[in-house]
Design a protein around this motif. Structure first.
Motif, PDB file in Angstrom:
ATOM      1  N   GLY A   1     -35.936  30.868  -5.698  1.00 52.38           N
ATOM      2  CA  GLY A   1     -36.604  29.600  -5.865  1.00 52.38           C
ATOM      3  C   GLY A   1     -36.644  28.658  -5.850  1.00 52.38           C
ATOM      4  O   GLY A   1     -36.399  27.631  -5.382  1.00 52.38           O
ATOM      5  N   GLN A   2     -36.911  28.475  -7.492  1.00 48.75           N
ATOM      6  CA  GLN A   2     -35.805  27.084  -8.816  1.00 48.75           C
ATOM      7  C   GLN A   2     -35.006  27.036  -8.236  1.00 48.75           C
ATOM      8  O   GLN A   2     -34.653  25.319  -7.170  1.00 48.75           O
ATOM      9  N   THR A   3     -34.161  27.784  -8.463  1.00 46.45           N
ATOM     10  CA  THR A   3     -32.972  27.067  -7.808  1.00 46.45           C
ATOM     11  C   THR A   3     -32.546  26.389  -6.298  1.00 46.45           C
ATOM     12  O   THR A   3     -31.867  25.513  -6.853  1.00 46.45           O
ATOM     13  N   ALA A   4     -32.655  27.116  -5.157  1.00 41.65           N
ATOM     14  CA  ALA A   4     -32.931  25.958  -4.457  1.00 41.65           C
ATOM     15  C   ALA A   4     -32.582  25.313  -4.154  1.00 41.65           C
ATOM     16  O   ALA A   4     -32.429  24.487  -3.495  1.00 41.65           O
ATOM     17  N   ARG A   5     -34.411  24.969  -5.108  1.00 39.64           N
ATOM     18  CA  ARG A   5     -34.975  23.550  -4.595  1.00 39.64           C
ATOM     19  C   ARG A   5     -33.546  22.823  -5.571  1.00 39.64           C
ATOM     20  O   ARG A   5     -33.846  21.772  -5.167  1.00 39.64           O
ATOM     21  N   LEU A   6     -33.348  23.281  -6.449  1.00 42.96           N
ATOM     22  CA  LEU A   6     -32.265  22.064  -7.429  1.00 42.96           C
ATOM     23  C   LEU A   6     -31.326  21.677  -6.675  1.00 42.96           C
ATOM     24  O   LEU A   6     -31.075  20.716  -6.763  1.00 42.96           O
ATOM     25  N   LEU A   7     -31.140  22.833  -5.751  1.00 40.22           N
ATOM     26  CA  LEU A   7     -29.531  22.926  -5.111  1.00 40.22           C
ATOM     27  C   LEU A   7     -30.020  21.585  -3.945  1.00 40.22           C
ATOM     28  O   LEU A   7     -28.867  21.412  -3.187  1.00 40.22           O
ATOM     29  N   GLY A   8     -31.371  21.308  -3.377  1.00 41.69           N
ATOM     30  CA  GLY A   8     -31.164  20.938  -2.170  1.00 41.69           C
ATOM     31  C   GLY A   8     -31.959  21.111  -1.423  1.00 41.69           C
ATOM     32  O   GLY A   8     -32.824  20.372  -0.396  1.00 41.69           O
ATOM     33  N   ALA A   9     -32.584  22.345  -1.329  1.00 42.42           N
ATOM     34  CA  ALA A   9     -33.821  22.510  -0.277  1.00 42.42           C
ATOM     35  C   ALA A   9     -35.101  21.824  -0.240  1.00 42.42           C
ATOM     36  O   ALA A   9     -35.646  20.640  -1.135  1.00 42.42           O
ATOM     37  N   GLY A  10     -35.216  21.562   1.127  1.00 38.87           N
ATOM     38  CA  GLY A  10     -36.402  20.843   1.516  1.00 38.87           C
ATOM     39  C   GLY A  10     -37.980  21.425   1.937  1.00 38.87           C
ATOM     40  O   GLY A  10     -38.744  20.407   0.568  1.00 38.87           O
ATOM     41  N   THR A  11     -37.697  22.573   1.742  1.00 38.21           N
ATOM     42  CA  THR A  11     -38.613  23.658   1.354  1.00 38.21           C
ATOM     43  C   THR A  11     -38.376  24.815   1.626  1.00 38.21           C
ATOM     44  O   THR A  11     -37.324  25.562   2.262  1.00 38.21           O
ATOM     45  N   VAL A  12     -38.772  25.257   0.500  1.00 37.04           N
ATOM     46  CA  VAL A  12     -38.795  26.995  -0.203  1.00 37.04           C
ATOM     47  C   VAL A  12     -40.160  27.389  -0.022  1.00 37.04           C
ATOM     48  O   VAL A  12     -41.303  27.503  -0.177  1.00 37.04           O
ATOM     49  N   ILE A  13     -40.370  29.070   0.246  1.00 36.93           N
ATOM     50  CA  ILE A  13     -41.046  29.605   1.503  1.00 36.93           C
ATOM     51  C   ILE A  13     -40.868  31.248   0.470  1.00 36.93           C
ATOM     52  O   ILE A  13     -39.267  30.877   0.021  1.00 36.93           O
ATOM     53  N   GLY A  14     -41.459  32.353  -0.601  1.00 34.79           N
ATOM     54  CA  GLY A  14     -41.579  32.858  -0.732  1.00 34.79           C
ATOM     55  C   GLY A  14     -42.830  34.068  -0.206  1.00 34.79           C
ATOM     56  O   GLY A  14     -43.690  33.888   0.018  1.00 34.79           O
ATOM     57  N   THR A  15     -42.682  35.276  -0.183  1.00 34.29           N
ATOM     58  CA  THR A  15     -43.151  36.390  -0.069  1.00 34.29           C
ATOM     59  C   THR A  15     -43.740  37.227  -1.279  1.00 34.29           C
ATOM     60  O   THR A  15     -42.799  37.420  -2.135  1.00 34.29           O
ATOM     61  N   THR A  16     -44.718  37.031  -1.099  1.00 35.97           N
ATOM     62  CA  THR A  16     -45.282  38.808  -2.155  1.00 35.97           C
ATOM     63  C   THR A  16     -46.463  39.477  -1.655  1.00 35.97           C
ATOM     64  O   THR A  16     -46.613  39.209  -0.823  1.00 35.97           O
ATOM     65  N   GLY A  17     -46.348  40.495  -2.445  1.00 42.39           N
ATOM     66  CA  GLY A  17     -47.594  41.506  -1.706  1.00 42.39           C
ATOM     67  C   GLY A  17     -48.709  41.465  -3.245  1.00 42.39           C
ATOM     68  O   GLY A  17     -49.559  41.838  -2.790  1.00 42.39           O
ATOM     69  N   SER A  18     -49.136  40.608  -3.492  1.00 39.67           N
ATOM     70  CA  SER A  18     -50.181  40.053  -4.100  1.00 39.67           C
ATOM     71  C   SER A  18     -50.571  38.671  -4.363  1.00 39.67           C
ATOM     72  O   SER A  18     -50.072  37.478  -4.382  1.00 39.67           O
ATOM     73  N   PRO A  19     -52.292  38.325  -3.804  1.00 41.51           N
ATOM     74  CA  PRO A  19     -51.922  36.593  -4.304  1.00 41.51           C
ATOM     75  C   PRO A  19     -52.350  36.235  -5.019  1.00 41.51           C
ATOM     76  O   PRO A  19     -51.815  34.631  -5.848  1.00 41.51           O
ATOM     77  N   ALA A  20     -52.434  37.270  -6.307  1.00 36.66           N
ATOM     78  CA  ALA A  20     -52.436  36.543  -8.047  1.00 36.66           C
ATOM     79  C   ALA A  20     -51.708  35.764  -8.166  1.00 36.66           C
ATOM     80  O   ALA A  20     -50.386  34.890  -8.539  1.00 36.66           O
ATOM     81  N   LYS A  21     -50.438  37.067  -7.306  1.00 34.07           N
ATOM     82  CA  LYS A  21     -48.597  36.029  -8.200  1.00 34.07           C
ATOM     83  C   LYS A  21     -48.483  35.122  -6.762  1.00 34.07           C
ATOM     84  O   LYS A  21     -47.711  34.418  -7.141  1.00 34.07           O
ATOM     85  N   ALA A  22     -49.236  35.371  -5.712  1.00 32.59           N
ATOM     86  CA  ALA A  22     -48.553  34.031  -4.423  1.00 32.59           C
ATOM     87  C   ALA A  22     -49.298  32.825  -5.116  1.00 32.59           C
ATOM     88  O   ALA A  22     -48.215  31.700  -5.471  1.00 32.59           O
ATOM     89  N   GLU A  23     -49.983  32.730  -6.187  1.00 35.44           N
ATOM     90  CA  GLU A  23     -50.250  31.080  -6.892  1.00 35.44           C
ATOM     91  C   GLU A  23     -48.968  31.089  -8.069  1.00 35.44           C
ATOM     92  O   GLU A  23     -49.145  30.023  -8.442  1.00 35.44           O
ATOM     93  N   ARG A  24     -49.641  32.415  -9.085  1.00 31.73           N
ATOM     94  CA  ARG A  24     -47.394  31.563  -9.902  1.00 31.73           C
ATOM     95  C   ARG A  24     -46.744  31.697  -9.089  1.00 31.73           C
ATOM     96  O   ARG A  24     -46.325  30.382  -9.675  1.00 31.73           O
ATOM     97  N   LEU A  25     -46.123  32.317  -7.993  1.00 30.08           N
ATOM     98  CA  LEU A  25     -45.129  31.313  -7.100  1.00 30.08           C
ATOM     99  C   LEU A  25     -45.227  29.881  -7.046  1.00 30.08           C
ATOM    100  O   LEU A  25     -44.348  29.240  -7.072  1.00 30.08           O
TER     101      LEU A  25
END
Length: 348
Positions: free
Chosen positions: A165-189
């Motif tokens: 996700g970080q790499t996509a942003r550095l290479l020019g992505a406009g919006t980066v969306i992720g998935t996880t199974g944990s609300p706590a991990k979502a905050e860290r992402l």
């Protein structure tokens, strides 16, 4: 440097019945390995725990690029080792650090051609085990990201996803969306720069869970997605491909939904609407090992540059001691860790 007469390594004690647990693995004391003529003796300093190993511990599907691990076999995987002894003409000297594929043990022997010296661009030797080259290879070679793209990374809280996700942003992505199974991990992402994170908690499989996930994706990307880096498979990949925009690219990297699910399977089914993929011109690519060495060589200096500039983080967990590796592997399969999971062995 003296080598003890006996050393420790981790072997498969029994085939897992479901998701792997610590008791499936055993720490075994064995005579120290002795290099044959032309081989290098290594003392491991760090090794990587990776989810794909779960596939090799069970019924390995045909075509898997690694041999299956049978009960009694020593586990293996990426590691950083220190050269203890090297043959003349190898270009290696005692004390040199190298990357190799014989982790899960204190000492190893290998041919010089199997070893990759560490690059100066990465100040932390353990950072050479960061699996960022997977996402980097997708984003620069397999399915290149375009300026302004909406990128979805499934399994974003793992070693591959936290860096992709970080790499996509550095290479020019406009919006980066992720998935996880944990609300706590979502905050860290979100702290890593993800614009939106979809939480797909393990509250039972079936159509209800898949429908909830599809609704979340529609809310986060109402206009669809341009690029998918899929580490999960299953209903997450199905929803992502259904949301693909015309000309979208999709890279299938992993099948965590099968490997780390409640009833693990190496090859979970993936249902596709072939007609929609065809008329939209969606490009679907499976990411094997082809070209991975080139991607790794290009990634490491770029990763080092971004780290020095403070533009990227390396989320990881270090577990100290070989004896703690089985428990750490179980915890990783249970989703208890965030980012890359490394086992660190004592320097002396």
């Amino acid at each position: 440097m003296s080598v003890p007469e006996t050393v420790r390594e981790i072997r498969l004690a029994r085939r897992p019945q479901g998701r792997p647990v610590a008791a499936d693995l055993a720490v075994v004391e064995t005579p120290a390995p002795k290099p044959a003529a032309g081989q290098v003796l290594l003392r491991n300093r760090w090794f990587l725990l990776f989810a794909g190993l779960a596939t090799l511990l069970g019924e390995t599907p045909p075509g898997t690029p690694f041999p299956p691990i049978e009960p009694g076999d020593t586990l293996f995987g990426p590691a950083v080792g220190e050269v203890v002894d090297a043959p003349a003409g190898s270009g290696l000297r005692p004390g040199d650090l190298v990357v190799h594929f014989r982790g899960w043990r204190e000492y190893a022997v290998a041919d010089p051609a199997e070893l990759t010296p560490l690059v100066e661009e990465l100040a932390d030797p353990a950072a050479h085990l960061a699996p960022g080259s997977v996402g980097y290879g997708v984003l620069t070679r397999i399915a290149p990201v375009r300026p302004g793209d909406t990128v979805l990374v499934t399994g974003a809280a793992g070693g591959v996803g936290t860096l992709a996700g970080q790499t996509a942003r550095l290479l020019g992505a406009g919006t980066v969306i992720g998935t996880t199974g944990s609300p706590a991990k979502a905050e860290r992402l979100r702290e890593l720069g993800y614009d939106a994170v979809l939480v797909d908690e393990r509250t039972g499989d079936g159509p209800g869970r898949a429908e909830r996930f599809a609704r979340q994706l529609a809310e986060a990307a109402p206009d669809g997605i341009d690029l998918l880096i899929d580490n999960v498979g299953g209903h997450q990949a199905e929803a992502a491909l259904a949301a693909a925009r015309p000309g979208a690219r999709a890279a299938l990297v992993g099948v965590l939904s099968g490997q780390l699910g409640d009833t693990p399977a190496a090859h979970p089914p993936l249902r596709l609407d072939a007609f929609q993929l065809i008329i939209k011109g969606v490009r679907l690519v499976g990411c094997g090992n082809a070209g991975q060495a080139e991607a790794e060589a290009a990634w490491r200096p770029r990763f080092g540059e971004w780290l020095r500039e403070g533009r990227i983080a390396f989320p990881h967990v270090r577990v100290s001691g070989l004896e703690r590796a089985p428990r750490a592997f179980q915890e990783m399969t249970e989703g208890r860790h965030f980012g890359t999971v490394l086992v660190e062995l004592p320097a002396e």
